[in-house]
Scaffold this motif. Structure first.
Motif, PDB file in Angstrom:
ATOM      1  N   ARG A 129      20.428  -4.482  -6.642  1.00 25.16           N
ATOM      2  CA  ARG A 129      19.996  -4.334  -5.467  1.00 25.16           C
ATOM      3  C   ARG A 129      18.841  -3.172  -5.416  1.00 25.16           C
ATOM      4  NH1 ARG A 129      24.082  -5.104  -1.344  1.00 25.16           N
ATOM      5  NH2 ARG A 129      23.096  -3.194  -0.250  1.00 25.16           N
ATOM      6  N   ASN A 130      17.530  -3.799  -5.484  1.00 25.67           N
ATOM      7  CA  ASN A 130      16.544  -2.774  -5.189  1.00 25.67           C
ATOM      8  C   ASN A 130      15.799  -2.875  -4.093  1.00 25.67           C
ATOM      9  OD1 ASN A 130      13.768  -1.703  -5.807  1.00 25.67           O
ATOM     10  ND2 ASN A 130      14.346  -1.614  -7.776  1.00 25.67           N
ATOM     11  N   PRO A 131      15.879  -1.663  -3.371  1.00 23.01           N
ATOM     12  CA  PRO A 131      15.013  -1.715  -2.001  1.00 23.01           C
ATOM     13  C   PRO A 131      13.790  -1.536  -1.916  1.00 23.01           C
ATOM     14  CG  PRO A 131      16.047   0.628  -2.705  1.00 23.01           C
ATOM     15  CD  PRO A 131      16.703  -0.487  -3.749  1.00 23.01           C
ATOM     16  N   ILE A 132      13.004  -1.270  -3.120  1.00 20.66           N
ATOM     17  CA  ILE A 132      11.557  -1.111  -3.003  1.00 20.66           C
ATOM     18  C   ILE A 132      11.186  -2.594  -3.146  1.00 20.66           C
ATOM     19  CG2 ILE A 132       9.576  -0.532  -4.328  1.00 20.66           C
ATOM     20  CD1 ILE A 132      10.840   1.717  -2.781  1.00 20.66           C
ATOM     21  N   ALA A 133      11.836  -3.615  -4.149  1.00 18.56           N
ATOM     22  CA  ALA A 133      11.478  -4.833  -4.494  1.00 18.56           C
ATOM     23  C   ALA A 133      11.961  -5.620  -3.005  1.00 18.56           C
ATOM     24  CB  ALA A 133      12.299  -5.417  -5.477  1.00 18.56           C
ATOM     25  N   LEU A 134      12.944  -5.210  -2.584  1.00 21.16           N
ATOM     26  CA  LEU A 134      13.347  -5.898  -1.301  1.00 21.16           C
ATOM     27  C   LEU A 134      12.138  -5.795  -0.346  1.00 21.16           C
ATOM     28  CD1 LEU A 134      15.222  -7.746   0.564  1.00 21.16           C
ATOM     29  CD2 LEU A 134      16.477  -5.455   1.177  1.00 21.16           C
ATOM     30  N   ARG A 135      11.427  -4.699   0.009  1.00 19.67           N
ATOM     31  CA  ARG A 135      10.362  -4.294   0.917  1.00 19.67           C
ATOM     32  C   ARG A 135       9.083  -5.128   0.518  1.00 19.67           C
ATOM     33  NH1 ARG A 135      14.639  -1.022   1.732  1.00 19.67           N
ATOM     34  NH2 ARG A 135      14.639  -0.211   3.725  1.00 19.67           N
ATOM     35  N   PHE A 192       8.614  -8.552   1.551  1.00 22.36           N
ATOM     36  CA  PHE A 192       8.161  -8.752   2.910  1.00 22.36           C
ATOM     37  C   PHE A 192       6.647  -8.027   2.848  1.00 22.36           C
ATOM     38  CE2 PHE A 192      12.562  -9.439   2.998  1.00 22.36           C
ATOM     39  CZ  PHE A 192      12.827 -10.472   3.729  1.00 22.36           C
ATOM     40  N   GLY A 193       5.783  -7.914   1.906  1.00 21.92           N
ATOM     41  CA  GLY A 193       4.753  -7.004   1.827  1.00 21.92           C
ATOM     42  C   GLY A 193       3.718  -7.639   2.867  1.00 21.92           C
ATOM     43  N   ASN A 194       3.704  -8.963   3.103  1.00 22.29           N
ATOM     44  CA  ASN A 194       2.767  -9.587   4.016  1.00 22.29           C
ATOM     45  C   ASN A 194       3.024  -8.911   5.667  1.00 22.29           C
ATOM     46  OD1 ASN A 194       5.207 -11.046   4.199  1.00 22.29           O
ATOM     47  ND2 ASN A 194       4.301 -12.765   4.917  1.00 22.29           N
ATOM     48  N   LEU A 195       4.354  -8.360   5.719  1.00 23.39           N
ATOM     49  CA  LEU A 195       4.595  -7.925   7.148  1.00 23.39           C
ATOM     50  C   LEU A 195       4.357  -6.135   7.197  1.00 23.39           C
ATOM     51  CD1 LEU A 195       8.057  -9.780   7.638  1.00 23.39           C
ATOM     52  CD2 LEU A 195       5.482 -10.274   8.468  1.00 23.39           C
ATOM     53  N   HIS A 196       3.840  -5.920   5.930  1.00 23.81           N
ATOM     54  CA  HIS A 196       3.370  -4.470   6.093  1.00 23.81           C
ATOM     55  C   HIS A 196       2.002  -4.123   6.247  1.00 23.81           C
ATOM     56  CE1 HIS A 196       7.366  -2.655   4.548  1.00 23.81           C
ATOM     57  NE2 HIS A 196       7.254  -3.782   3.724  1.00 23.81           N
ATOM     58  N   SER A 197       1.643  -2.966   6.767  1.00 21.57           N
ATOM     59  CA  SER A 197       0.191  -2.759   6.628  1.00 21.57           C
ATOM     60  C   SER A 197      -0.120  -2.178   5.334  1.00 21.57           C
ATOM     61  CB  SER A 197      -0.076  -1.521   7.671  1.00 21.57           C
ATOM     62  OG  SER A 197       0.460  -0.261   7.228  1.00 21.57           O
ATOM     63  N   PRO A 198      -1.346  -2.163   4.954  1.00 19.64           N
ATOM     64  CA  PRO A 198      -1.697  -1.550   3.567  1.00 19.64           C
ATOM     65  C   PRO A 198      -1.304  -0.261   3.292  1.00 19.64           C
ATOM     66  CG  PRO A 198      -3.631  -2.920   4.566  1.00 19.64           C
ATOM     67  CD  PRO A 198      -2.447  -3.061   5.817  1.00 19.64           C
ATOM     68  N   SER A 199      -1.546   0.421   4.023  1.00 14.64           N
ATOM     69  CA  SER A 199      -0.982   1.965   4.149  1.00 14.64           C
ATOM     70  C   SER A 199       0.421   2.166   4.060  1.00 14.64           C
ATOM     71  CB  SER A 199      -1.456   2.921   5.352  1.00 14.64           C
ATOM     72  OG  SER A 199      -0.871   2.437   6.683  1.00 14.64           O
ATOM     73  N   GLN A 200       1.270   1.169   4.586  1.00 11.47           N
ATOM     74  CA  GLN A 200       2.565   1.244   4.376  1.00 11.47           C
ATOM     75  C   GLN A 200       2.984   0.809   2.957  1.00 11.47           C
ATOM     76  OE1 GLN A 200       3.876  -1.586   7.765  1.00 11.47           O
ATOM     77  NE2 GLN A 200       4.852   0.269   8.413  1.00 11.47           N
ATOM     78  N   LEU A 201       2.394  -0.057   2.510  1.00 10.22           N
ATOM     79  CA  LEU A 201       2.618  -0.643   1.177  1.00 10.22           C
ATOM     80  C   LEU A 201       2.147   0.644   0.058  1.00 10.22           C
ATOM     81  CD1 LEU A 201       1.605  -4.307   1.010  1.00 10.22           C
ATOM     82  CD2 LEU A 201       3.865  -3.316   0.627  1.00 10.22           C
ATOM     83  N   LYS A 202       1.212   1.106   0.198  1.00  5.64           N
ATOM     84  CA  LYS A 202       0.653   2.153  -0.539  1.00  5.64           C
ATOM     85  C   LYS A 202       1.565   3.132  -0.413  1.00  5.64           C
ATOM     86  CE  LYS A 202      -3.248   5.148  -1.403  1.00  5.64           C
ATOM     87  NZ  LYS A 202      -4.911   5.462  -0.862  1.00  5.64           N
ATOM     88  N   ASN A 203       1.918   3.523   0.544  1.00  5.21           N
ATOM     89  CA  ASN A 203       3.066   4.803   0.616  1.00  5.21           C
ATOM     90  C   ASN A 203       4.442   4.615   0.007  1.00  5.21           C
ATOM     91  OD1 ASN A 203       0.991   6.241   2.024  1.00  5.21           O
ATOM     92  ND2 ASN A 203       1.981   5.883   3.955  1.00  5.21           N
ATOM     93  N   LEU A 204       4.825   3.216   0.062  1.00  7.11           N
ATOM     94  CA  LEU A 204       5.972   2.762  -0.423  1.00  7.11           C
ATOM     95  C   LEU A 204       5.931   2.698  -1.845  1.00  7.11           C
ATOM     96  CD1 LEU A 204       8.784   1.389   0.183  1.00  7.11           C
ATOM     97  CD2 LEU A 204       7.454  -0.896  -0.407  1.00  7.11           C
ATOM     98  N   TYR A 223       9.312   8.925  -7.531  1.00  5.73           N
ATOM     99  CA  TYR A 223      10.788   8.693  -8.006  1.00  5.73           C
ATOM    100  C   TYR A 223      11.148   8.157  -9.228  1.00  5.73           C
ATOM    101  CZ  TYR A 223      15.397   6.899  -8.395  1.00  5.73           C
ATOM    102  OH  TYR A 223      16.681   6.749  -9.056  1.00  5.73           O
ATOM    103  N   HIS A 224      10.483   7.225  -9.709  1.00  2.00           N
ATOM    104  CA  HIS A 224      10.732   6.656 -10.934  1.00  2.00           C
ATOM    105  C   HIS A 224      10.070   7.536 -11.961  1.00  2.00           C
ATOM    106  CE1 HIS A 224      13.215   2.956  -9.916  1.00  2.00           C
ATOM    107  NE2 HIS A 224      12.189   2.640  -9.035  1.00  2.00           N
ATOM    108  N   ALA A 253      10.379  -0.294 -14.111  1.00  2.00           N
ATOM    109  CA  ALA A 253      10.277  -0.120 -12.594  1.00  2.00           C
ATOM    110  C   ALA A 253       8.523   0.333 -12.494  1.00  2.00           C
ATOM    111  CB  ALA A 253      11.114   0.556 -11.956  1.00  2.00           C
ATOM    112  N   LEU A 254       8.236   1.216 -13.300  1.00  3.88           N
ATOM    113  CA  LEU A 254       6.843   1.783 -13.436  1.00  3.88           C
ATOM    114  C   LEU A 254       5.867   0.505 -13.581  1.00  3.88           C
ATOM    115  CD1 LEU A 254       7.710   5.561 -14.897  1.00  3.88           C
ATOM    116  CD2 LEU A 254       6.703   4.654 -12.424  1.00  3.88           C
ATOM    117  N   SER A 255       6.106   0.109 -14.754  1.00  4.10           N
ATOM    118  CA  SER A 255       5.308  -0.995 -15.098  1.00  4.10           C
ATOM    119  C   SER A 255       5.224  -2.122 -13.889  1.00  4.10           C
ATOM    120  CB  SER A 255       5.806  -1.779 -16.418  1.00  4.10           C
ATOM    121  OG  SER A 255       5.008  -2.552 -16.696  1.00  4.10           O
TER     122      SER A 255
END
Length: 150
Positions: A75-81, A84-96, A103-104, A140-142
């Motif tokens: 259950r990885n909340p980052i991978a889950l988001r 759905f990357g195509n639904l994010h703005s570029p800045s949302q993805l960059k911040n995520l 964190y890692h 995860a970092l890789s």
């Protein structure tokens, strides 16, 4: 130990590779007492309730250790988001990704220190389990480096 003390001890030892919540600990302790696996101690300051494992609890724990552990649950909340990357703005993805990277990176440094201490203390089994967390954070970092490419 009280529920808070148990949680703190579990976080120190298990958090790098096993997550749990305070509410889980407090919810399960009365159930374990009802089943005779732990016994209630004398209430302490601020009505804290200590628990101690019973002989039946030790036997049940030993049986649990011998059981098949089953399959991993991922259950990885980052991978889950990211999925759905195509639904994010570029800045949302960059911040995520920046937050996940931070964190890692921090978690990797902490768990490497725990491995070093476990080895220094001669606890090879704990060190081995902690090495799993080291490998996880490295992976995860890789992955985060390539996830931006999408």
């Amino acid at each position: 130990m009280t529920g808070g003390q148990l949680m703190a001890a579990a976080e120190r030892r298990l958090a790098p590779y096993w997550s749990m919540t305070r509410s889980q600990v407090y919810r399960e302790l009365p159930v374990l007492a009802e089943r005779g696996f732990v016994r209630l101690g004398k209430p302490g300051p601020r009505m804290s309730q200590p628990y101690a494992i019973t002989a039946a609890g030790k036997r049940t724990f030993s049986r649990w250790l011998a059981e098949d552990p089953g399959r991993d649950t991922i259950r990885n909340p980052i991978a889950l988001r990211i999925a759905f990357g195509n639904l994010h703005s570029p800045s949302q993805l960059k911040n995520l990704q920046a937050a996940a990277n931070e964190y890692h990176t921090d978690a990797l440094a902490r768990v490497r220190e725990q491995v070093k201490n476990a080895k220094k203390d001669g606890d090879t089994y704990d060190a081995s389990a902690l090495e799993f967390a080291v490998a996880y954070h490295r992976a995860a970092l890789s992955w985060l480096k390539s996830a931006a490419a999408g």
